[in-house]
Design an enzyme around this catalytic site. Structure first.
Site, short mmCIF file in Angstrom:
data_model
loop_
_atom_site.label_atom_id
_atom_site.label_comp_id
_atom_site.label_asym_id
_atom_site.label_seq_id
_atom_site.Cartn_x
_atom_site.Cartn_y
_atom_site.Cartn_z
N CYS A 159 33.53 19.84 15.94
CA CYS A 159 33.45 18.81 16.97
C CYS A 159 32.81 17.51 16.50
O CYS A 159 32.89 16.50 17.19
CB CYS A 159 32.69 19.35 18.18
SG CYS A 159 33.46 20.79 18.95
N HIS A 188 24.36 17.84 6.97
CA HIS A 188 25.11 19.09 6.74
C HIS A 188 24.12 20.20 6.40
O HIS A 188 23.39 20.11 5.42
CB HIS A 188 26.10 18.89 5.59
CG HIS A 188 27.27 19.82 5.64
ND1 HIS A 188 27.14 21.18 5.80
CD2 HIS A 188 28.61 19.59 5.57
CE1 HIS A 188 28.33 21.76 5.81
NE2 HIS A 188 29.25 20.81 5.69
N HIS A 225 22.49 2.95 25.25
CA HIS A 225 23.41 3.96 25.78
C HIS A 225 23.50 5.14 24.81
O HIS A 225 23.41 4.95 23.58
CB HIS A 225 24.80 3.36 26.01
CG HIS A 225 24.80 2.13 26.85
ND1 HIS A 225 24.61 2.15 28.22
CD2 HIS A 225 24.93 0.82 26.51
CE1 HIS A 225 24.65 0.92 28.69
NE2 HIS A 225 24.84 0.08 27.67
N HIS A 284 27.70 14.45 22.45
CA HIS A 284 28.88 15.32 22.49
C HIS A 284 28.82 16.29 23.65
O HIS A 284 27.86 17.04 23.80
CB HIS A 284 29.00 16.07 21.17
CG HIS A 284 29.96 17.22 21.21
ND1 HIS A 284 31.27 17.06 21.62
CD2 HIS A 284 29.81 18.54 20.91
CE1 HIS A 284 31.88 18.24 21.55
NE2 HIS A 284 31.02 19.15 21.14
N HIS A 330 32.21 17.31 33.06
CA HIS A 330 32.69 17.72 34.39
C HIS A 330 34.16 17.35 34.57
O HIS A 330 34.96 18.16 35.06
CB HIS A 330 31.85 17.04 35.47
CG HIS A 330 32.24 17.42 36.86
ND1 HIS A 330 33.21 16.72 37.57
CD2 HIS A 330 31.82 18.42 37.68
CE1 HIS A 330 33.35 17.27 38.77
NE2 HIS A 330 32.51 18.30 38.85
N ASN A 348 35.08 20.10 27.40
CA ASN A 348 34.76 19.85 26.00
C ASN A 348 36.06 19.54 25.26
O ASN A 348 36.84 20.43 24.96
CB ASN A 348 34.07 21.09 25.40
CG ASN A 348 33.72 20.90 23.93
OD1 ASN A 348 34.10 19.91 23.30
ND2 ASN A 348 32.98 21.85 23.37
#
Length: 508
Positions: A240, A319, A403, A407, A436, A440
């Site tokens: 993702c 990572h 802002h 994710h 909502h 995802n």
């Protein structure tokens, strides 16, 4: 004596409550003290330079013509020194201009909006899960509980193949899903920017779980007839957070190739990656992942600054794959009966927290005001030198960013970041509402969140945006953007017909 009031009465002096000095620890809002400290430290150099400049101006104003003549004669006698210094200055300026990183501008982006026919409300989702005959009662009850607590609404989308009874997870259906999402986002992007496909010099596509031959990037080259020397890349299996990785790769390519455009396409494919077994840890993705994708147009052309929405400021990648637990915490595998799915480890949140800590430790010095860095450093020194049990100072990232696009991996992810970064509900509103409304959508979720902020009319010139994403491997990646103008939402945005209904109260 129990307190100050009794002490005053004992010596015969009674202080009227109205005349007491205020308790500054209670009456002074520490937030404003901190803001004042931040302002003082951040502008310390300016505050020091002002009196120095004033002294120089006063001294210069007191010089008479003879003083000016003497200064000129002095420079003439030291002509070689003056020429040498000037040459070094010109040379240094030229080297700096030639070697400095080229600015990367985000001209525009678009998010795919699936058709109404692909909506998967809660009741329909559970009904279809039962009708497939692949899940036992325990698994159905588990999915029901996950959905109830997930933070997803009734308007998320699943691919066409999952609406069929029985489901049809064929290669043809997976290709159809990929084409609909990628082409849908790109068509809107080209229409909104008036950029022709032939002008694209760099193409980066990321999709973690669907990597056909020819590749997804080749499908785009074929569809839009991109030029023969286009630099195309296809990123797979990176989870993702691959959207930020794709932006970073495009940024590096734009440093090498002058005067060109780069397109980044971020998506995930669900059709062939739905899990039809009964292993609990592999059922969670079924409940959270939904159809979505985004296309982003980047440019290194100086002329595009005038129309671009944002400028890329930083990309920081972390990572943790060297650690075995981190490597296996999001793992595609087969269950005991040979059914393939993605398993999520119970250690996922702890591993994500460690990756986040490493990422923000690197990002902090790049973005935090000097006041926050000094406070963090002072706390660290006191703890190390004096061996005191000092509570670690958590930098206030609200001073660095206006802002936050976290994710939308799930409600637990958003909750943890809100808590650990000490954010306010309005800072995570875009993430919660994206989860909502769209679920995802993997690597593209951060773009739906940015679109939400724009649709609400909250993006102002100079605002800084922090996009942060987590992915298998395990990775935590951040991208920082700065708004070049007060940004209005682009045409046919994902929130165009529903933004007035948001925010909504998400049931816990």
């Amino acid at each position: 004596m129990a307190g100050g009031g009794e002490g005053a009465a004992t010596v015969g002096v009674r202080i009227h409550p109205a005349r007491r000095l205020p308790d500054f620890l209670q009456s002074v809002n520490l937030k404003y003290v901190k803001l004042g400290y931040h302002y003082l430290i951040s502008h310390l150099i300016t505050l020091c330079l002002v009196p120095i400049m004033a002294i120089i101006i006063i001294e210069a104003s007191q010089m008479n013509p003879d003083d000016v003549r003497q200064l000129w004669l002095h420079l003439q006698y030291n002509l070689v020194t003056v020429i040498t210094c000037s040459a070094f200055l010109v040379f240094g300026s030229t080297v700096y201009i030639m070697t400095r990183p080229r600015p990367v501008y985000l001209v525009d982006y678009s998010c795919y909006r699936p058709p109404e026919s692909l909506k998967a409300p809660y009741e329909r989702f559970m009904k279809h899960s039962r009708l497939t005959g692949d899940f036992d009662e325990s698994s159905l009850e588990f999915q029901r509980k996950i959905l109830e607590r997930s933070g997803l609404g009734d308007e998320t989308y699943v691919p066409e193949a999952m609406h069929s009874i029985p489901p049809n997870p064929s290669m043809q259906a997976a290709r159809a899903e990929a084409e609909e999402v990628m082409y849908g986002a790109l068509d809107k992007l080209f229409a909104n920017t008036s950029v022709k496909p032939k002008e694209i010099g760099i193409l980066v596509v990321n999709c973690s779980l669907f990597n056909p031959t020819p590749s997804l990037s080749a499908m785009i080259v074929n569809k839009y007839k991109l030029r023969g020397n286009v630099k195309s890349f296809n990123l797979g299996g990176m989870g993702c957070s691959a959207g930020v990785i794709a932006v970073d790769l495009a940024k590096d390519m734009l440093q090498v190739h002058r005067n060109t455009y780069a397109v980044v396409v971020s998506t995930e494919n669900i059709t062939q990656n739905w899990y039809f077994g009964n292993k609990k840890s592999m059922l969670i993705p079924n409940c959270l992942f939904r159809v979505g994708g985004a296309a982003v147009l980047l440019s290194n052309k100086s002329k595009d600054r005038r129309r671009a929405k944002y400028k890329l400021v930083h990309v920081v990648r972390t990572h943790k794959g060297a650690d075995d637990k981190a490597f296996r915490c999001v793992y595609q595998e087969q269950d005991d009966v040979g059914k393939t799915g993605v398993s999520l480890s119970k250690d996922l949140m702890a591993i994500a927290g460690g990756a986040l800590k490493t990422n923000i430790t690197t990002l902090g010095p790049l973005v935090l005001p000097i006041s926050e860095q000094l406070l963090f450093f002072a706390t660290l020194v006191i703890k190390k030198l004096f061996k005191k049990n000092v509570k670690p100072y958590i930098p206030d990232f609200k001073l660095a960013f206006d802002h936050f696009c976290i994710h939308a991996g799930g409600r637990a992810v958003i909750d943890e970041l809100e808590k650990n970064l000490q954010l306010l509900p309005e800072h995570v509103e875009a993430s919660r509402m994206t989860l909502h409304r769209f679920g995802n959508t993997s690597s593209s979720s951060i773009w739906y969140e940015l679109a939400y902020i724009e649709a609400k009319g909250r993006m102002r010139r100079g605002n800084r945006v922090w996009q942060i994403a987590f992915g298998s491997g395990f990775k935590c990646n951040s991208a920082v953007w700065q708004a070049l103008r007060s940004v209005r939402p682009s045409r046919n945005g994902p929130w165009e017909d529903c933004i007035d209904r948001y925010p909504v109260k998400v049931v816990s």
